[in-house]
Design a protein around this motif. Structure first.
Motif, PDB file in Angstrom:
ATOM      1  N   THR A 318      77.303  56.343  33.018  1.00  0.00           N
ATOM      2  CA  THR A 318      77.556  55.198  32.149  1.00  0.00           C
ATOM      3  C   THR A 318      76.236  54.512  31.810  1.00  0.00           C
ATOM      4  O   THR A 318      75.469  54.161  32.708  1.00  0.00           O
ATOM      5  N   PRO A 319      75.942  54.323  30.516  1.00  0.00           N
ATOM      6  CA  PRO A 319      74.701  53.617  30.164  1.00  0.00           C
ATOM      7  C   PRO A 319      74.797  52.142  30.617  1.00  0.00           C
ATOM      8  O   PRO A 319      75.808  51.503  30.327  1.00  0.00           O
ATOM      9  N   PHE A 320      73.855  51.588  31.258  1.00  0.00           N
ATOM     10  CA  PHE A 320      72.615  52.132  31.787  1.00  0.00           C
ATOM     11  C   PHE A 320      72.628  51.774  33.265  1.00  0.00           C
ATOM     12  O   PHE A 320      71.803  50.975  33.732  1.00  0.00           O
ATOM     13  N   SER A 321      73.589  52.369  33.968  1.00  0.00           N
ATOM     14  CA  SER A 321      73.845  52.032  35.363  1.00  0.00           C
ATOM     15  C   SER A 321      72.918  52.815  36.294  1.00  0.00           C
ATOM     16  O   SER A 321      73.134  54.004  36.552  1.00  0.00           O
ATOM     17  N   ILE A 322      71.912  52.154  36.812  1.00  0.00           N
ATOM     18  CA  ILE A 322      70.992  52.778  37.755  1.00  0.00           C
ATOM     19  C   ILE A 322      71.723  53.124  39.050  1.00  0.00           C
ATOM     20  O   ILE A 322      71.481  54.176  39.653  1.00  0.00           O
ATOM     21  N   ARG A 323      72.647  52.261  39.474  1.00  0.00           N
ATOM     22  CA  ARG A 323      73.414  52.522  40.695  1.00  0.00           C
ATOM     23  C   ARG A 323      74.237  53.797  40.561  1.00  0.00           C
ATOM     24  O   ARG A 323      74.208  54.664  41.447  1.00  0.00           O
ATOM     25  N   GLU A 324      74.968  53.951  39.458  1.00  0.00           N
ATOM     26  CA  GLU A 324      75.789  55.150  39.258  1.00  0.00           C
ATOM     27  C   GLU A 324      74.924  56.393  39.135  1.00  0.00           C
ATOM     28  O   GLU A 324      75.259  57.460  39.659  1.00  0.00           O
ATOM     29  N   PHE A 325      73.789  56.271  38.458  1.00  0.00           N
ATOM     30  CA  PHE A 325      72.870  57.394  38.304  1.00  0.00           C
ATOM     31  C   PHE A 325      72.405  57.865  39.685  1.00  0.00           C
ATOM     32  O   PHE A 325      72.412  59.076  39.999  1.00  0.00           O
ATOM     33  N   ALA A 326      72.011  56.908  40.537  1.00  0.00           N
ATOM     34  CA  ALA A 326      71.533  57.243  41.880  1.00  0.00           C
ATOM     35  C   ALA A 326      72.640  57.884  42.715  1.00  0.00           C
ATOM     36  O   ALA A 326      72.395  58.826  43.480  1.00  0.00           O
ATOM     37  N   GLU A 327      73.865  57.404  42.562  1.00  0.00           N
ATOM     38  CA  GLU A 327      74.991  57.967  43.319  1.00  0.00           C
ATOM     39  C   GLU A 327      75.239  59.420  42.929  1.00  0.00           C
ATOM     40  O   GLU A 327      75.458  60.289  43.783  1.00  0.00           O
ATOM     41  N   LYS A 328      75.207  59.711  41.634  1.00  0.00           N
ATOM     42  CA  LYS A 328      75.457  61.085  41.183  1.00  0.00           C
ATOM     43  C   LYS A 328      74.300  62.005  41.570  1.00  0.00           C
ATOM     44  O   LYS A 328      74.517  63.177  41.919  1.00  0.00           O
ATOM     45  N   LEU A 329      73.117  61.477  41.541  1.00  0.00           N
ATOM     46  CA  LEU A 329      71.955  62.251  41.973  1.00  0.00           C
ATOM     47  C   LEU A 329      72.059  62.554  43.465  1.00  0.00           C
ATOM     48  O   LEU A 329      71.809  63.691  43.906  1.00  0.00           O
ATOM     49  N   SER A 330      72.448  61.560  44.232  1.00  0.00           N
ATOM     50  CA  SER A 330      72.601  61.739  45.679  1.00  0.00           C
ATOM     51  C   SER A 330      73.651  62.798  45.998  1.00  0.00           C
ATOM     52  O   SER A 330      73.449  63.649  46.874  1.00  0.00           O
ATOM     53  N   ASN A 331      74.741  62.787  45.271  1.00  0.00           N
ATOM     54  CA  ASN A 331      75.806  63.764  45.494  1.00  0.00           C
ATOM     55  C   ASN A 331      75.329  65.181  45.208  1.00  0.00           C
ATOM     56  O   ASN A 331      75.650  66.126  45.946  1.00  0.00           O
ATOM     57  N   LEU A 332      74.535  65.337  44.164  1.00  0.00           N
ATOM     58  CA  LEU A 332      74.007  66.664  43.834  1.00  0.00           C
ATOM     59  C   LEU A 332      73.025  67.156  44.899  1.00  0.00           C
ATOM     60  O   LEU A 332      72.998  68.348  45.231  1.00  0.00           O
ATOM     61  N   ILE A 333      72.229  66.258  45.418  1.00  0.00           N
ATOM     62  CA  ILE A 333      71.257  66.648  46.437  1.00  0.00           C
ATOM     63  C   ILE A 333      71.955  67.112  47.712  1.00  0.00           C
ATOM     64  O   ILE A 333      71.567  68.111  48.324  1.00  0.00           O
ATOM     65  N   THR A 334      73.010  66.411  48.088  1.00  0.00           N
ATOM     66  CA  THR A 334      73.663  66.699  49.378  1.00  0.00           C
ATOM     67  C   THR A 334      74.657  67.851  49.319  1.00  0.00           C
ATOM     68  O   THR A 334      74.924  68.500  50.337  1.00  0.00           O
TER      69      THR A 334
END
Length: 371
Positions: A318-334
């Motif tokens: 969702t533009p421009f949610s840094i929190r949501e971006f970080a959450e999705k990035l974290s999920n991909l990493i783990t």
């Protein structure tokens, strides 16, 4: 694309308007480059040179790659009605209009003068917005009568064009995406090169690429994932500014590599981040997907939905949610299994924009104009 057209028997020429953003690349182009003599696109010297050039080279079709900009009116003026003009809009038709308030509110530096300027921009926002939209309307209402075809990179941009000019020119509008930049690599070979790396590729300024969002996103994650690295590829006037922010905040495992050929970075990266304010197509997005880097992208521009299907071949935020971006990035990493699935589909799905498929659409358009 030029190489593909040459292989199909077309003669291709490059004629370039030497404006302030023109970069005289030291690159082995497949055809010779010719520059217009004057930096004023509307000068009579340029017009005369252009008309002679078209006649001497027996040009049938002009592809105006500046469809969103004012020099389009030079390229549309061929001086010969038999020469057809195709104007390509490499941006979304409204450019930054949808997010204009965010753009003008951005604090470009921390000086008192800039803070005063930002207050002025906010107070003047209604006037700025009105003038911006009027300029876009005037541009397309002026260009469309003079061009034989207008190319949008995605059909999803048509509502934006309708907002500007209505539907009266729909018979001239065609939809052709940018082709993939690279030959298709072998997926197994790609996977063997992957490292625990995330990559951002873009210009480092205060514009639409929003590199500050990249820094803020990684700031939320670097302590949690010390064995991962975030690499920023690209330079610009503000590179030192962003490097200083990273240093002052003590953010670890983030590297600035400046202007580089991004291919090897795509090959090594597991994940590609694109926090853009707006885009036309986003060539770096399709390039990353070609190399199996899973894209995480703000859904801030319509054409992103042509490339990224959330949970299938990437993630939209969702533009421009840094929190949501970080959450999705974290999920991909783990989640290795989920990330690898998305990587495979990113690689496979983006092949629909291979150069031969895109060239077929261009050739169909050429034939419709010259028959």
């Amino acid at each position: 694309m030029t190489l593909e057209l040459l292989q199909r028997g077309y003669k291709v020429l490059y004629l370039i308007y030497p404006c302030t953003i023109t970069i005289r690349h030291k690159y082995d182009y497949p055809v010779p480059l010719t520059y217009l003599p004057n930096s004023d696109s509307s000068s009579q010297e340029n017009i005369d040179f252009y008309h002679r050039y078209l006649q001497e080279n027996k040009v049938d079709i002009v592809i105006n790659q500046s469809g969103a900009f004012s020099d389009s009116f030079l390229w549309a003026n061929t001086g010969d009605a038999k020469i057809k003009v195709i104007s390509v809009v490499h941006q979304n038709p409204l450019i930054s209009y949808k997010w204009l308030f965010r753009e003008i509110c951005h604090l470009r530096n921390s000086t008192f003068k800039e803070k005063c300027k930002r207050i002025a921009r906010i107070l003047l926002y209604p006037k700025i917005k009105y003038r911006f939209l009027k300029e876009r309307k005037d541009h397309y209402n002026g260009l469309l009568p003079q061009t034989n075809a207008l190319i949008l990179l995605s059909k999803r941009f048509l509502p934006e064009l309708h907002l500007l000019v209505g539907n009266q020119w729909d018979d001239k509008v065609h939809f052709i995406a940018n082709p993939n930049s690279f030959d298709t690599p072998d997926f197994t070979e790609i996977q063997a090169k992957k490292r625990n790396e995330i990559v951002f590729v873009g210009l480092l300024d205060h514009g639409e690429k929003q590199p500050m969002h990249t820094i803020k996103i990684w700031e939320k994650l670097y302590k949690k994932f010390p064995d991962w690295k975030f690499i920023i590829v690209g330079g610009g006037k503000k590179q030192e500014y962003y490097e200083n922010i990273v240093r002052e905040r003590g953010i670890k495992n983030i590297e600035f590599h400046g202007f580089q050929n991004p291919k090897s970075y795509y090959e090594h990266a597991q994940i590609f981040c694109m926090p853009s304010l707006y885009e036309g197509w986003g060539m770096v997005l399709s390039e990353a997907m070609q190399h199996g880097a899973v894209p995480v992208v703000y859904s801030s521009f319509a054409s992103v939905f042509d490339m990224v299907s959330p949970g299938v071949n990437g993630e939209l935020v969702t533009p421009f949610s840094i929190r949501e971006f970080a959450e999705k990035l974290s999920n991909l990493i783990t989640d290795d299994k989920y990330r690898n699935k998305l990587s495979r589909y990113a690689y496979e799905n983006i092949q629909k924009f291979n150069v031969k498929h895109v060239a077929d659409k261009w050739e169909k358009l050429f034939n419709s104009l010259i028959i």
